[in-house]
Write a protein that holds these residues in place. Structure first.
Motif, PDB file in Angstrom:
ATOM      1  N   HIS A   1       0.832  -1.199   0.000  1.00 27.07           N
ATOM      2  CA  HIS A   1       0.000   0.000   0.000  1.00 27.07           C
ATOM      3  C   HIS A   1       0.874   1.260   0.000  1.00 27.07           C
ATOM      4  CE1 HIS A   1      -2.957   2.771   2.331  1.00 27.07           C
ATOM      5  NE2 HIS A   1      -2.986   3.014   1.028  1.00 27.07           N
ATOM      6  N   PHE A   2       1.922   1.216   0.807  1.00 28.67           N
ATOM      7  CA  PHE A   2       2.848   2.357   0.868  1.00 28.67           C
ATOM      8  C   PHE A   2       3.546   2.571  -0.478  1.00 28.67           C
ATOM      9  CE2 PHE A   2       7.235   3.856   2.008  1.00 28.67           C
ATOM     10  CZ  PHE A   2       6.878   5.172   2.271  1.00 28.67           C
ATOM     11  N   ASN A   3       3.902   1.499  -1.173  1.00 33.90           N
ATOM     12  CA  ASN A   3       4.580   1.619  -2.470  1.00 33.90           C
ATOM     13  C   ASN A   3       3.649   2.234  -3.513  1.00 33.90           C
ATOM     14  OD1 ASN A   3       7.120   0.720  -4.056  1.00 33.90           O
ATOM     15  ND2 ASN A   3       5.422  -0.027  -5.313  1.00 33.90           N
ATOM     16  N   ARG A   4       2.324   1.842  -3.475  1.00 35.00           N
ATOM     17  CA  ARG A   4       1.377   2.441  -4.415  1.00 35.00           C
ATOM     18  C   ARG A   4       1.240   3.932  -4.157  1.00 35.00           C
ATOM     19  NH1 ARG A   4      -1.686  -2.274  -3.291  1.00 35.00           N
ATOM     20  NH2 ARG A   4      -3.036  -1.035  -1.912  1.00 35.00           N
ATOM     21  N   TRP A   5       1.147   4.294  -2.881  1.00 36.52           N
ATOM     22  CA  TRP A   5       1.033   5.727  -2.543  1.00 36.52           C
ATOM     23  C   TRP A   5       2.287   6.491  -2.975  1.00 36.52           C
ATOM     24  CZ3 TRP A   5       3.861   8.918   0.723  1.00 36.52           C
ATOM     25  CH2 TRP A   5       3.304  10.172   0.989  1.00 36.52           C
ATOM     26  N   LEU A   6       3.455   5.895  -2.761  1.00 38.15           N
ATOM     27  CA  LEU A   6       4.720   6.544  -3.121  1.00 38.15           C
ATOM     28  C   LEU A   6       4.843   6.684  -4.644  1.00 38.15           C
ATOM     29  CD1 LEU A   6       6.905   7.526  -1.147  1.00 38.15           C
ATOM     30  CD2 LEU A   6       8.278   5.545  -1.799  1.00 38.15           C
ATOM     31  N   THR A   7       4.350   5.669  -5.374  1.00 39.55           N
ATOM     32  CA  THR A   7       4.402   5.732  -6.838  1.00 39.55           C
ATOM     33  C   THR A   7       3.523   6.856  -7.361  1.00 39.55           C
ATOM     34  OG1 THR A   7       4.831   3.356  -6.965  1.00 39.55           O
ATOM     35  CG2 THR A   7       3.998   4.434  -8.954  1.00 39.55           C
ATOM     36  N   GLU A   8       2.318   6.988  -6.802  1.00 34.81           N
ATOM     37  CA  GLU A   8       1.417   8.057  -7.231  1.00 34.81           C
ATOM     38  C   GLU A   8       1.996   9.433  -6.896  1.00 34.81           C
ATOM     39  OE1 GLU A   8      -1.800   9.710  -9.078  1.00 34.81           O
ATOM     40  OE2 GLU A   8      -1.174   7.597  -9.019  1.00 34.81           O
TER      41      GLU A   8
ATOM     42  N   GLY B   1      19.093  -0.369   5.367  1.00 29.05           N
ATOM     43  CA  GLY B   1      19.406  -0.157   3.969  1.00 29.05           C
ATOM     44  C   GLY B   1      18.547  -0.937   3.006  1.00 29.05           C
ATOM     45  N   GLU B   2      17.625  -1.840   3.525  1.00 26.08           N
ATOM     46  CA  GLU B   2      16.766  -2.581   2.618  1.00 26.08           C
ATOM     47  C   GLU B   2      15.730  -1.644   2.007  1.00 26.08           C
ATOM     48  OE1 GLU B   2      16.945  -3.189   5.821  1.00 26.08           O
ATOM     49  OE2 GLU B   2      18.118  -5.030   6.077  1.00 26.08           O
ATOM     50  N   VAL B   3      15.500  -1.777   0.708  1.00 24.11           N
ATOM     51  CA  VAL B   3      14.535  -0.930   0.019  1.00 24.11           C
ATOM     52  C   VAL B   3      13.132  -1.422   0.346  1.00 24.11           C
ATOM     53  CG1 VAL B   3      13.721  -0.099  -2.206  1.00 24.11           C
ATOM     54  CG2 VAL B   3      16.170  -0.445  -1.822  1.00 24.11           C
ATOM     55  N   ILE B   4      12.288  -0.521   0.854  1.00 21.46           N
ATOM     56  CA  ILE B   4      10.907  -0.850   1.207  1.00 21.46           C
ATOM     57  C   ILE B   4       9.967  -0.497   0.062  1.00 21.46           C
ATOM     58  CG2 ILE B   4       9.051  -0.439   2.861  1.00 21.46           C
ATOM     59  CD1 ILE B   4      11.476  -1.933   3.994  1.00 21.46           C
ATOM     60  N   ALA B   5      10.198   0.658  -0.566  1.00 18.29           N
ATOM     61  CA  ALA B   5       9.325   1.105  -1.655  1.00 18.29           C
ATOM     62  C   ALA B   5      10.125   2.014  -2.579  1.00 18.29           C
ATOM     63  CB  ALA B   5       8.104   1.834  -1.099  1.00 18.29           C
TER      64      ALA B   5
ATOM     65  N   ASP C   1       9.488  -6.284  -7.839  1.00 20.15           N
ATOM     66  CA  ASP C   1      10.938  -6.282  -8.076  1.00 20.15           C
ATOM     67  C   ASP C   1      11.729  -5.661  -6.938  1.00 20.15           C
ATOM     68  OD1 ASP C   1      10.429  -7.410 -10.525  1.00 20.15           O
ATOM     69  OD2 ASP C   1      10.428  -5.479 -11.602  1.00 20.15           O
ATOM     70  N   ILE C   2      11.053  -5.081  -5.981  1.00 15.74           N
ATOM     71  CA  ILE C   2      11.771  -4.387  -4.901  1.00 15.74           C
ATOM     72  C   ILE C   2      12.630  -5.340  -4.075  1.00 15.74           C
ATOM     73  CG2 ILE C   2      11.422  -3.162  -2.717  1.00 15.74           C
ATOM     74  CD1 ILE C   2       9.217  -1.592  -4.051  1.00 15.74           C
ATOM     75  N   PRO C   3      12.168  -6.562  -3.757  1.00 12.90           N
ATOM     76  CA  PRO C   3      13.048  -7.461  -2.981  1.00 12.90           C
ATOM     77  C   PRO C   3      14.363  -7.786  -3.694  1.00 12.90           C
ATOM     78  CG  PRO C   3      10.782  -8.223  -2.890  1.00 12.90           C
ATOM     79  CD  PRO C   3      10.812  -7.133  -3.905  1.00 12.90           C
ATOM     80  N   ASN C   4      14.386  -7.637  -5.013  1.00 11.00           N
ATOM     81  CA  ASN C   4      15.610  -7.943  -5.756  1.00 11.00           C
ATOM     82  C   ASN C   4      16.599  -6.769  -5.802  1.00 11.00           C
ATOM     83  OD1 ASN C   4      14.523 -10.482  -6.397  1.00 11.00           O
ATOM     84  ND2 ASN C   4      13.465  -9.632  -8.206  1.00 11.00           N
ATOM     85  N   MET C   5      16.201  -5.615  -5.286  1.00 12.87           N
ATOM     86  CA  MET C   5      17.079  -4.446  -5.324  1.00 12.87           C
ATOM     87  C   MET C   5      18.203  -4.579  -4.305  1.00 12.87           C
ATOM     88  SD  MET C   5      14.323  -1.332  -5.793  1.00 12.87           S
ATOM     89  CE  MET C   5      15.637  -0.121  -5.965  1.00 12.87           C
TER      90      MET C   5
END
Length: 353
Positions: free
Chosen positions: A67-74, A90-94, A102-106
């Motif tokens: 949900h946070f990633n969708r909000w951040l994308t918008e 340092g892990e990418v959340i969004a 694809d975020i877990p692969n970053m």
């Protein structure tokens, strides 16, 4: 090797002065303007980062990281920015430009310069190439507290650096273009000054050339450059002195010729090589059959070996300067001539006796 022209020397001097006087200030102001542009872009990015942080704090919470990633994308689309949120480790959340799957692969971003700086100070910045979006970006990051399902971490904004670089390159082009225009202007100025000087020197050149050809009556009447007046005056005085000396020498020569031609005795002047330099009219009358006397040896004009030998002895003996050597020679029709030979003491123009 040809010498460097006056025009080229003048041009080089102008260019050296311009480079020394303008290049260092241009470099200084160029660096100052570049720093101001970067500071302006950084302040703008920091303001946008603060706006993102305020908008996050205004949210009541996020059910999960998707949900946070969708909000951040918008939000990233609305602000035309790339927004990335990382946990404290340092892990990418969004990421607004990366699909949630694809975020877990970053890669872990803990060692990114802006992330390290954001942990120790209020805002961290860096400019570097991003392998994710394949272009150079300007990064600003700030530590924030978590909201709902989003843990504490660092929010980061990335803006394309290419527009900033274009502004910097445009600034460099303008500064160096100004220098190029100044160099071109100095080239035109040196050409103008050289032509003006050449035009001003023409009267002096004409008079000097006339003097070289023997016309000492020419004078420099006027010059277009006041700085050339002393040279023109000196040239006029030199022409007057030469004309006076030439007239004096000519008068003396005519007087001497008049005296020699008025004498009943024949007079012959020899050079140091024992060749005839000058004769008077009386001697010419003695040998009317010989028209070209000058440059011959005495024996070729007056058929007397005794005279030739006597002349040779007088010219060889340097100790008899001023002494009179007398002899008698017998020519055709049983004529006998008294001959006096004197070594010339002042051997100007190579004269001998």
């Amino acid at each position: 090797m040809s010498k460097i022209s006056f025009r080229m020397r003048l041009l080089v001097i102008f260019w050296v002065v311009i480079i020394l006087a303008q290049w260092l200030p241009i470099q200084y102001f160029g660096r100052t303007l570049r720093r101001d542009i970067l500071d302006e872009e950084q302040n703008k990015a920091v303001q946008q980062l603060q706006l993102v942080c305020r908008l996050m704090n205004q949210q009541k919470g996020f059910a999960d990281t998707e949900h946070f990633n969708r909000w951040l994308t918008e939000l990233g689309k609305q602000l035309n920015l790339r927004i990335t949120y990382m946990a404290s480790g340092g892990e990418v959340i969004a990421d607004s430009q990366v699909p949630f799957a694809d975020i877990p692969n970053m890669e872990n971003h803990a060692n990114r310069p802006e992330i390290i700086a954001a942990r120790s100070q209020e805002v961290g910045t860096s400019i570097r190439f991003s392998g994710t979006v394949d272009r150079e970006l300007f990064y600003v990051a700030r530590s924030v507290e978590g909201i709902g399902a989003v843990p504490n971490g660092v929010v980061r904004l990335a803006t394309p650096f290419s527009p900033i670089r274009e502004r910097l390159e445009q600034l460099s082009h303008v500064l160096y273009g100004l220098m190029a225009l100044m160099l071109l202007a100095t080239a035109l100025l040196s050409e103008f000054l050289t032509r003006r000087l050449r035009h001003a020197m023409q009267p002096l050149s004409r008079v000097a050339e006339a003097i070289g050809k023997g016309d000492f009556s020419q004078r420099v009447r006027a010059v277009s450059l006041r700085e050339l007046t002393p040279m023109a005056d000196s040239l006029n005085r030199m022409a007057e002195l030469i004309q006076t000396h030439v007239q004096s020498i000519t008068t003396q020569k005519r007087q001497l010729e008049a005296i020699l031609n008025g004498m009943q005795e024949g007079v012959m002047l020899l050079d140091s090589g024992c060749r005839i330099h000058t004769v008077n009219q009386a001697l010419r009358n003695m040998v009317p059959s010989i028209t070209h006397i000058i440059g011959r040896r005495p024996l070729e004009v007056i058929m007397s070996p005794e005279l030739q030998d006597a002349c040779n002895r007088v010219l060889r003996d340097d100790t008899d300067v001023g002494l009179v050597h007398s002899l008698q020679i017998a020519l055709e029709w049983q004529r006998v001539y008294d001959v006096n030979i004197v070594r010339v003491q002042d051997q100007h123009e190579g004269l001998g006796a």
